[in-house]
Design an enzyme around this catalytic site. Structure first.
Site, mmCIF file in Angstrom:
data_model
loop_
_atom_site.group_PDB
_atom_site.id
_atom_site.type_symbol
_atom_site.label_atom_id
_atom_site.label_comp_id
_atom_site.label_asym_id
_atom_site.label_seq_id
_atom_site.Cartn_x
_atom_site.Cartn_y
_atom_site.Cartn_z
ATOM 1 N N TYR A 210 -1.279 -8.394 -11.045
ATOM 2 C CA TYR A 210 -0.368 -8.234 -9.828
ATOM 3 C C TYR A 210 0.851 -9.040 -10.443
ATOM 4 O O TYR A 210 1.814 -8.359 -10.280
ATOM 5 C CB TYR A 210 -1.015 -8.685 -8.633
ATOM 6 N N GLU B 89 0.938 -1.342 -0.055
ATOM 7 C CA GLU B 89 0.105 -0.085 -0.148
ATOM 8 C C GLU B 89 0.808 1.320 -0.181
ATOM 9 O O GLU B 89 0.669 2.191 -0.747
ATOM 10 C CB GLU B 89 -1.023 0.044 1.189
HETATM 11 N N1 BES Z 1 -5.786 -1.430 -4.427
HETATM 12 C C1 BES Z 1 -5.786 -2.556 -4.023
HETATM 13 C C2 BES Z 1 -7.399 -3.108 -3.841
HETATM 14 C C3 BES Z 1 -8.285 -3.276 -4.742
HETATM 15 C C4 BES Z 1 -7.885 -3.474 -5.956
HETATM 16 C C5 BES Z 1 -9.580 -2.589 -4.565
HETATM 17 C C6 BES Z 1 -8.968 -3.438 -7.007
HETATM 18 C C7 BES Z 1 -10.527 -2.536 -5.507
HETATM 19 C C8 BES Z 1 -10.215 -3.012 -6.701
HETATM 20 C C9 BES Z 1 -4.747 -2.800 -3.248
HETATM 21 O O1 BES Z 1 -3.634 -2.139 -3.189
HETATM 22 C C10 BES Z 1 -4.386 -4.202 -3.099
HETATM 23 O O2 BES Z 1 -3.780 -4.645 -4.105
HETATM 24 N N2 BES Z 1 -4.613 -5.048 -1.860
HETATM 25 C C11 BES Z 1 -4.336 -6.543 -1.816
HETATM 26 C C12 BES Z 1 -2.762 -6.365 -1.060
HETATM 27 C C13 BES Z 1 -1.964 -7.467 -1.598
HETATM 28 C C14 BES Z 1 -1.897 -7.768 -2.985
HETATM 29 C C15 BES Z 1 -0.591 -7.144 -1.055
HETATM 30 C C16 BES Z 1 -5.196 -7.204 -1.237
HETATM 31 O O3 BES Z 1 -6.101 -6.690 -0.727
HETATM 32 O O4 BES Z 1 -5.082 -8.317 -0.995
HETATM 33 ZN ZN ZN Z 2 -2.664 -2.892 -5.063
#
Ligand code: BES
Ligand code: ZN
Length: 628
Positions: free
Chosen positions: A405, A320
């Protein structure tokens, strides 16, 4: 093109995109945001001023949004905003001190995009004007969750939080809900007196708790980064520029778990240039927060499931924080370019973790990520496996699984390997500088990559090779495959133990990281006897683990294998956590094991009251698909 007509064409395109040989159809507008109704080619918002009251009894926000607009097209007389489940009471157009009430009407509601709001402005309005909109949200707002005291750590005060990404800001503010434009904002938030409001803005750790709070966000941000929370929140510092807000019951645990945040921030600045946002704080929310973390600027929202007691899950914090560069500073132009946010952030996260912890730990995380990617690739349709796939307004939010990702991270690791770490870091630093406070498409990234790296003489990578990553399914040749000796050894021992070649007592679990335990569990053969599962459960305390990721892995196996001895604990896991990643795959494994679809629905019925509506909808969708 007329909007309605455009939507029909897009829908047709999406249907044809399903068949492989039509992927090359070329009137696809890659820079277009298919998830907004806003006519940003005619008007753009520059500033937003909110004055909102948080009413916990009515479960609504109520008040005013004032949008400072710029007209780009001198002939345009209708502003289209995004809304969703909002009640609009009045709209006025303000210019040089004059206020004119404006005609407005809501269009037809769309399932996932909400409702367009059409506002007429006088044809002689000039280049700049304000729109003053009086409105209230609905308890159904997809962005806001209003938690009763029972669902908080303290149990005495209610708590509300927002989750705007990707298309939910429109369910608490009427606005142009697209990452393609950026706005500054200010806000006044009125709350019950004992509660504190925080936003993705300049929170003051020392602010008196008066029930009226003021915020300013001087750096322009895309709408999905608008964020708010109100609750019995307190602050503790983590370092000079970093700290954590949470309920008092979780404050000490949070300070311990996230103690490395300041070091991460300082390291990130050294790696890729200045942190442009002032402070960096965390907000640790109740369990129903649907994600691991959300990179709301200056204040990341965080799941309490990271509080494992041993700092083993803090890569989410690194992630984050990294978004402060990749995502918040340089933003994907549309959700189709999401890999520029998430892939680059995953890469950056790993780089931070290598230094703050060590390479071995990060290699373990890389291998786990790669294994999940291979599973995703088996399920995600080919046309969605490109980093920058063709999207349309029928695409759901989890359209790519985790591909943007993990494949995104591998693409950057591939480039790093080809050009060397030093040159690639230099490239990224200049990339963040060049596009700071901008929004960019995949094509702009490729052009910049080409101009700065690929066009060098003797470049080891061609544009065509780079485009294979962004436009083609699967993994290109030369993909750097993550390796970890620790995990190889855990895997070998899992198989040897399953074959009765070693005793459980001989396996050095005390030295295992949570990641190694996860890999051990995932490496067990499908036909393992229940006595062995019981021995493992007892030996490692898996059913009662405090580590949410180990629990996730274990209960997926429990459900897949129908190891019913652990079903009671599985239900505890499913009601204890609300983060989608931790529970949705367990429900899915239950629903797919051939016997337990009904049980999955029963557990879901008992637990759903504590889930976030987005998570509940996600799980319900999975259960319905399994039933059909
Ligand atoms: N920005 C994302 C969360 C998100 C993505 C919300 C798409 C809505 C739509 C956040 O940065 C994220 O990637 N969170 C991951 C963290 C992990 C990959 C380290 C999560 O929540 O699992
Ligand atoms: Zn993210």
């Amino acid at each position: 093109m007329h909007r309605k007509f455009a939507l029909i064409v897009i829908t047709l395109l999406s249907l044809s995109a399903c068949s492989n040989d039509e992927v090359e159809v070329d009137n696809y507008d890659s820079a277009r945001d298919y998830f907004t109704f806003a006519n940003t080619d005619q008007f753009v918002t520059e500033h937003l001023a909110l004055d909102l009251t948080a009413d916990f009894d009515a479960e609504e926000l109520r008040g005013f949004a004032m949008l400072t607009m710029r007209r780009l097209d001198g002939a345009a007389t209708e502003v289209i905003l995004d809304t969703r489940d909002l009640t609009i009471t009045s709209v006025a157009v303000l210019q040089s001190g004059n206020s004119l009430s404006a005609d407005f009407r809501s269009g037809e509601a769309h399932d996932s995009l909400g409702t367009p709001l059409f506002i007429s402005v006088p044809s002689d309005i000039g280049e700049q004007f304000d729109l003053m909109i009086e409105y209230n949200t609905s308890p159904k707002s997809t962005a806001l969750q209003w938690l009763p005291p029972e669902l908080t750590a303290g149990g005495k005060h209610p708590l509300m939080f927002s989750q705007s990404q990707a298309v939910h800001a429109r369910s608490w503010v009427p606005l142009q809900d697209t990452p393609a434009i950026r706005i500054t904002y200010e806000a006044t938030v009125r709350t019950p007196e004992s509660l504190l409001a925080v936003m993705s803005a300049n929170n003051d750790p020392l602010t008196p708790r008066t029930g009226e709070y003021h915020f300013d966000m001087p750096q322009p941000i895309p709408s999905y980064l608008l964020a708010i929370s109100v609750g019995n929140l307190y602050f503790a510092p983590l370092g000079e520029d970093t700290g954590v807000y949470t309920e008092p019951e979780l404050l000490d645990a949070s300070v311990y778990e996230f103690a490395d945040t300041q070091a991460m921030l300082e390291l990130a600045e050294k790696m890729y240039g200045p942190y442009e946002w002032g402070r960096y704080d965390l907000l640790v929310l109740p369990p129903s927060f649907p994600y691991g973390g959300m990179e709301n600027p200056r204040l990341s929202f965080i799941t309490p499931s990271l509080l494992a007691g041993d700092r083993s899950l803090v890569s989410v914090i690194a992630h984050e924080l990294a978004h402060s560069w990749s995502g918040n500073l340089v933003t994907n132009a549309t959700w189709r370019d999401g890999w520029l946010n998430e892939g680059m952030t995953s890469y950056f996260e790993s780089r931070l973790m290598e230094v703050i912890y060590d390479v071995k730990r990060v290699d373990e995380e890389r291998v786990l990520m790669y294994r999940e990617l291979l599973l995703d690739l088996e399920e995600v349709p080919e046309h969605m496996q490109a980093l920058a796939p063709r999207l349309d307004d029928t695409t759901s939010e989890d359209f790519q699984g985790g591909i943007h990702y993990s494949k995104g991270q591998l693409f950057l690791e591939y480039l790093e390997k080809a050009f060397g770490r030093e040159a690639f870091d230099e490239f990224l630093t200049s990339y963040f500088k060049e596009f700071a406070f901008g929004t960019i498409t995949t094509e702009q990234f490729l052009d910049y990559l080409e101009a700065n790296l690929l066009s060098q003489e003797g470049s080891p990578v061609t544009r065509e090779q780079a485009e294979q990553w962004t436009y083609q399914p699967g993994l290109p040749e030369g993909t750097p495959i993550p390796q970890s000796e620790n995990l190889d050894s855990a895997e070998a021992l899992a198989i040897a133990w399953a074959e009765e070649k070693v005793d459980l007592a001989e396996i050095p679990f005390a030295e295992y990281s949570p990641q190694a335990k996860i890999h051990f569990i995932n490496s067990l053969p499908a036909d393992l006897a229940f006595e062995k599962l019981a021995e493992l459960d007892e030996g490692l305390g898996l059913s009662e683990t405090q580590n949410a990721e180990i629990g996730r892995t274990w209960f997926i196996q429990v459900a897949t294998r129908r190891y019913t001895d652990a079903y009671e604990h599985m239900e505890v896991h499913l009601s204890r956590f609300g983060r989608g990643r931790l529970i949705a795959p367990v429900y899915r494994a239950l629903a797919m094991n051939g016997e337990d679809l009904e049980l999955a629905s029963e557990i879901f019925a008992r637990a759903r009251g504590a889930y976030h509506p987005l998570t509940a909808a996600w799980i319900e969708g999975g259960l319905n698909r399994a039933a059909n």
